[in-house]
Design a protein around this motif. Sequence first.
Motif, PDB file in Angstrom:
ATOM      1  N   PRO A 175       0.666  -1.432   0.060  1.00 51.96           N
ATOM      2  CA  PRO A 175       0.121   0.036  -0.035  1.00 51.96           C
ATOM      3  C   PRO A 175       0.774   1.408  -0.007  1.00 51.96           C
ATOM      4  CG  PRO A 175      -0.725  -1.452   1.837  1.00 51.96           C
ATOM      5  CD  PRO A 175       0.432  -2.170   1.168  1.00 51.96           C
ATOM      6  N   ASP A 176       1.915   1.201   0.469  1.00 52.40           N
ATOM      7  CA  ASP A 176       2.794   2.437   0.363  1.00 52.40           C
ATOM      8  C   ASP A 176       3.510   2.936  -0.868  1.00 52.40           C
ATOM      9  OD1 ASP A 176       4.416   0.105   0.859  1.00 52.40           O
ATOM     10  OD2 ASP A 176       5.828   1.087   2.412  1.00 52.40           O
ATOM     11  N   GLU A 177       3.495   1.915  -1.880  1.00 54.72           N
ATOM     12  CA  GLU A 177       4.368   1.960  -2.996  1.00 54.72           C
ATOM     13  C   GLU A 177       3.336   1.822  -4.135  1.00 54.72           C
ATOM     14  OE1 GLU A 177       7.358  -1.005  -2.816  1.00 54.72           O
ATOM     15  OE2 GLU A 177       5.796  -2.695  -2.968  1.00 54.72           O
ATOM     16  N   ILE A 178       2.204   1.231  -3.799  1.00 56.61           N
ATOM     17  CA  ILE A 178       1.322   1.124  -5.155  1.00 56.61           C
ATOM     18  C   ILE A 178       0.952   2.520  -5.915  1.00 56.61           C
ATOM     19  CG2 ILE A 178      -1.082   1.068  -3.906  1.00 56.61           C
ATOM     20  CD1 ILE A 178      -1.760  -1.065  -6.080  1.00 56.61           C
ATOM     21  N   ASP A 179       0.752   3.668  -5.038  1.00 54.10           N
ATOM     22  CA  ASP A 179       0.603   4.625  -5.500  1.00 54.10           C
ATOM     23  C   ASP A 179       1.569   5.401  -6.681  1.00 54.10           C
ATOM     24  OD1 ASP A 179       1.894   4.885  -3.300  1.00 54.10           O
ATOM     25  OD2 ASP A 179       1.254   6.780  -2.843  1.00 54.10           O
ATOM     26  N   LYS A 180       2.753   5.000  -5.903  1.00 47.80           N
ATOM     27  CA  LYS A 180       3.911   5.685  -6.883  1.00 47.80           C
ATOM     28  C   LYS A 180       4.268   4.930  -8.010  1.00 47.80           C
ATOM     29  CE  LYS A 180       6.104   6.877  -2.100  1.00 47.80           C
ATOM     30  NZ  LYS A 180       7.152   6.299  -1.555  1.00 47.80           N
ATOM     31  N   ALA A 181       3.623   3.505  -7.935  1.00 51.49           N
ATOM     32  CA  ALA A 181       4.143   2.543  -9.159  1.00 51.49           C
ATOM     33  C   ALA A 181       3.017   3.172 -10.265  1.00 51.49           C
ATOM     34  CB  ALA A 181       3.848   1.058  -8.850  1.00 51.49           C
ATOM     35  N   ILE A 182       1.815   3.600  -9.850  1.00 50.65           N
ATOM     36  CA  ILE A 182       0.822   3.846 -10.626  1.00 50.65           C
ATOM     37  C   ILE A 182       0.956   5.255 -11.244  1.00 50.65           C
ATOM     38  CG2 ILE A 182      -1.717   4.796 -10.558  1.00 50.65           C
ATOM     39  CD1 ILE A 182      -2.471   2.380  -9.228  1.00 50.65           C
ATOM     40  N   TYR A 183       1.724   6.173 -10.614  1.00 49.67           N
ATOM     41  CA  TYR A 183       1.899   7.407 -11.305  1.00 49.67           C
ATOM     42  C   TYR A 183       3.225   7.222 -12.069  1.00 49.67           C
ATOM     43  CZ  TYR A 183      -0.424   9.804  -7.483  1.00 49.67           C
ATOM     44  OH  TYR A 183      -1.367  10.165  -6.421  1.00 49.67           O
ATOM     45  N   ILE A 184       4.164   6.232 -11.986  1.00 48.94           N
ATOM     46  CA  ILE A 184       5.108   6.019 -12.898  1.00 48.94           C
ATOM     47  C   ILE A 184       4.482   5.478 -14.279  1.00 48.94           C
ATOM     48  CG2 ILE A 184       7.197   4.668 -13.328  1.00 48.94           C
ATOM     49  CD1 ILE A 184       7.857   5.025 -10.634  1.00 48.94           C
ATOM     50  N   ILE A 185       3.577   4.526 -13.920  1.00 51.91           N
ATOM     51  CA  ILE A 185       2.948   3.895 -15.194  1.00 51.91           C
ATOM     52  C   ILE A 185       2.174   5.033 -15.933  1.00 51.91           C
ATOM     53  CG2 ILE A 185       1.073   2.254 -15.953  1.00 51.91           C
ATOM     54  CD1 ILE A 185       1.807   0.585 -13.396  1.00 51.91           C
ATOM     55  N   LEU A 186       1.589   5.904 -15.296  1.00 52.21           N
ATOM     56  CA  LEU A 186       0.888   6.943 -16.095  1.00 52.21           C
ATOM     57  C   LEU A 186       1.806   7.880 -16.651  1.00 52.21           C
ATOM     58  CD1 LEU A 186      -2.311   7.304 -13.703  1.00 52.21           C
ATOM     59  CD2 LEU A 186      -2.254   6.358 -16.256  1.00 52.21           C
ATOM     60  N   GLY A 187       2.967   8.034 -16.091  1.00 51.71           N
ATOM     61  CA  GLY A 187       3.868   9.082 -16.914  1.00 51.71           C
ATOM     62  C   GLY A 187       3.703  10.444 -16.305  1.00 51.71           C
ATOM     63  N   ASP A 188       3.319  10.515 -14.829  1.00 48.12           N
ATOM     64  CA  ASP A 188       3.288  11.876 -14.245  1.00 48.12           C
ATOM     65  C   ASP A 188       3.577  11.648 -12.973  1.00 48.12           C
ATOM     66  OD1 ASP A 188       2.404  14.115 -15.904  1.00 48.12           O
ATOM     67  OD2 ASP A 188       0.570  13.298 -16.244  1.00 48.12           O
ATOM     68  N   VAL A 189       4.507  12.505 -12.351  1.00 47.16           N
ATOM     69  CA  VAL A 189       4.969  12.160 -10.795  1.00 47.16           C
ATOM     70  C   VAL A 189       3.763  12.479  -9.904  1.00 47.16           C
ATOM     71  CG1 VAL A 189       7.235  12.496 -10.530  1.00 47.16           C
ATOM     72  CG2 VAL A 189       6.155  14.584 -11.008  1.00 47.16           C
ATOM     73  N   ARG A 190       2.778  13.316 -10.356  1.00 49.23           N
ATOM     74  CA  ARG A 190       1.453  13.609  -9.493  1.00 49.23           C
ATOM     75  C   ARG A 190       0.397  13.756 -10.603  1.00 49.23           C
ATOM     76  NH1 ARG A 190       0.995  12.259  -4.869  1.00 49.23           N
ATOM     77  NH2 ARG A 190      -0.625  14.077  -4.590  1.00 49.23           N
ATOM     78  N   PRO A 191      -0.702  13.882  -9.846  1.00 50.49           N
ATOM     79  CA  PRO A 191      -2.061  13.839 -10.711  1.00 50.49           C
ATOM     80  C   PRO A 191      -1.792  15.280 -11.509  1.00 50.49           C
ATOM     81  CG  PRO A 191      -2.494  13.784  -8.706  1.00 50.49           C
ATOM     82  CD  PRO A 191      -1.080  13.462  -8.624  1.00 50.49           C
TER      83      PRO A 191
END
Length: 596
Positions: free
Chosen positions: A35-51
Amino acid sequence: MQFSELAKALAAIESTTQRTMMVRLLVNLFKKLGPDEIDKAIYIILGDVRPPWEGVELGVGEKLCLRAIARASGSKAEELESLYQKLGDMGEVAKRALSRRQASTLLAFAQGAKGLAVSQVYDTLLKVAKTSGEGAQDLKVSLLSSLFVQASPEEAKYIARFVVGRLRLGVADMTIIDALAEAFGVDEAALERAYNVRPDLGYLAKLVAQGGQAALSQVRITPGIPVMPMLAQRLSSAHEILAKLGGAAICEYKYDGERAQIHISSGSVSIYSRRLENITHAYPDVVEAVKRAVSAKEAVLEGEIVAVDPSTGDLLPFQDLMHRKRKHEVEEAMREYPAKLNLFDVLYVDGEDLTDKPLMYRRLRLSEIVKESEDVLIAKWALFDDEEKVDVFFHEAVSMGMEGLVCKSPSSIYEMGARGWNWIKYKRDYRSEMSDTVDLVVVGAFYGRGKRAGLYGAFLMAAYDPKTDMFYTVCKVGSGFTDPDLKKMYQELEPYKIDHKHPRVSSRMEPDVWFTPAVVLEIIGAEITLSPLHTCCLGAVKPDVGLAIRFPRFTGRYRTDKSPEEATTIDELLQMYKSQKKVKVEAGGGGEAEAP
Ligand code: ATP
């Protein structure tokens, strides 16, 4: 999770040709992430560090990235630059450059001895994004090269592509939602609902990874975080629209500008576009105007920002807002094309979530918290249950420079992210083109503002009808006049000033000053439209509706050679209206069609 594992998943996603396979790969990945890294992996996959709406950018161009790779690999920057020119892929450049390192280093990567964690990569990238000010570029290069030093060639490939914004995995938000729902056994519709309220997949992934579906009920509209906007369907007649909306509709002007979702929280105002980008920087004037006009401490409002002519207050076409898009031109654009905000909805006020309240009530709340001013207005609207009246309102809107109407169900809630039948656009199918100029008579004038204070800012213009020997109004024109023109007009019109409407003038508008018909000007417009505001050819095409010139402009030619009775006649205008070249609106200026 080790970054190498994420890089493997990215490679697999990149090579798959089926969406179902893409979802499967993501599901497997999400199940393995904490849970502490899934958000980070998703931002990487989507190509943006933050929404995207947070506006956090890495601020690293190709040159800087090449410098970081050069430093980490001990290569020459120029050499990498020509390699990049040849390959066109920063990932391949990083991979090749970093493969040249000592055999022992590469062996350690192959044996998995050295390992970057997903969090480590993400945290460093976020740090790069947040580094600003003096010396920022060097610091960004150091941070990135430290990542490349620790990365295997394959990992470096993905880091480099991310850094220059070329990850391009083609993973859409909906694909991530599908995979999250499956990975955590969450109802997809519930996740989608939460996404519409808070379109931040990193945040939502963390939430469901920690608390499952139950946690989604915490997701509420929050000032400062944009929601997915409600969208409209489209119909092409008032009859169909009223039938669809159950017989009555709130009809609003469809302003031709930029949609703005406005958030007021802790004393500051943020503006988000239809695609939820933060566009606050483009509208400092709107921000200030909102602070003055809105009494709520916290609020989420929606409206359309339009450009106006500063001297007449008339609306300008949408394209004039585009000057705001270039950062260095905002100041100048604010002067030349000041903006007006037309508010049409309110979603939240001081702790009260209004999204599930009926539109009629939201409109009431809107008028309670907004003190209308010159630059902040409530979108013009009316409640109708008669199609004729809807049509008259529609023509009025078009002649005033609108795209048409948006007709809404009075009892509908605000459906975030939905394109449903509670909002229906009523736009014209065709736009016409006015190909010729007309000569019109000045019958009235409106006082100018700003630069034009003390002079007239706009003129009420009329066409002649030899049959009745009357002048009928067809437009109000303020564009195309230079400063000397306006001074000259003021002086020339002085002898013709009268304190009432001239008996040979027919008008539904009330200018500040009336004149005896005398001065003739050459005018061109975008098109001739129907309008209930003008008396030219009233009822000739439709009951109670006349003709108007949309976006009229003075060509600079004073027709002193013409008497008012030699001005363009109303019959000529009717002919012009009928024979106008029709251009399909949706085709963006493409195909032609028959005249009406
Ligand atoms: P379009 O290209 O026709 O503007 P769209 O796909 O951008 O359509 P829709 O939701 O289909 O968006 O149409 C409504 C759009 O019209 C809004 O996005 C908004 O920008 C604009 N608009 C102007 N006035 C209003 C209004 N009074 N109420 C709602 N939307 C309005």
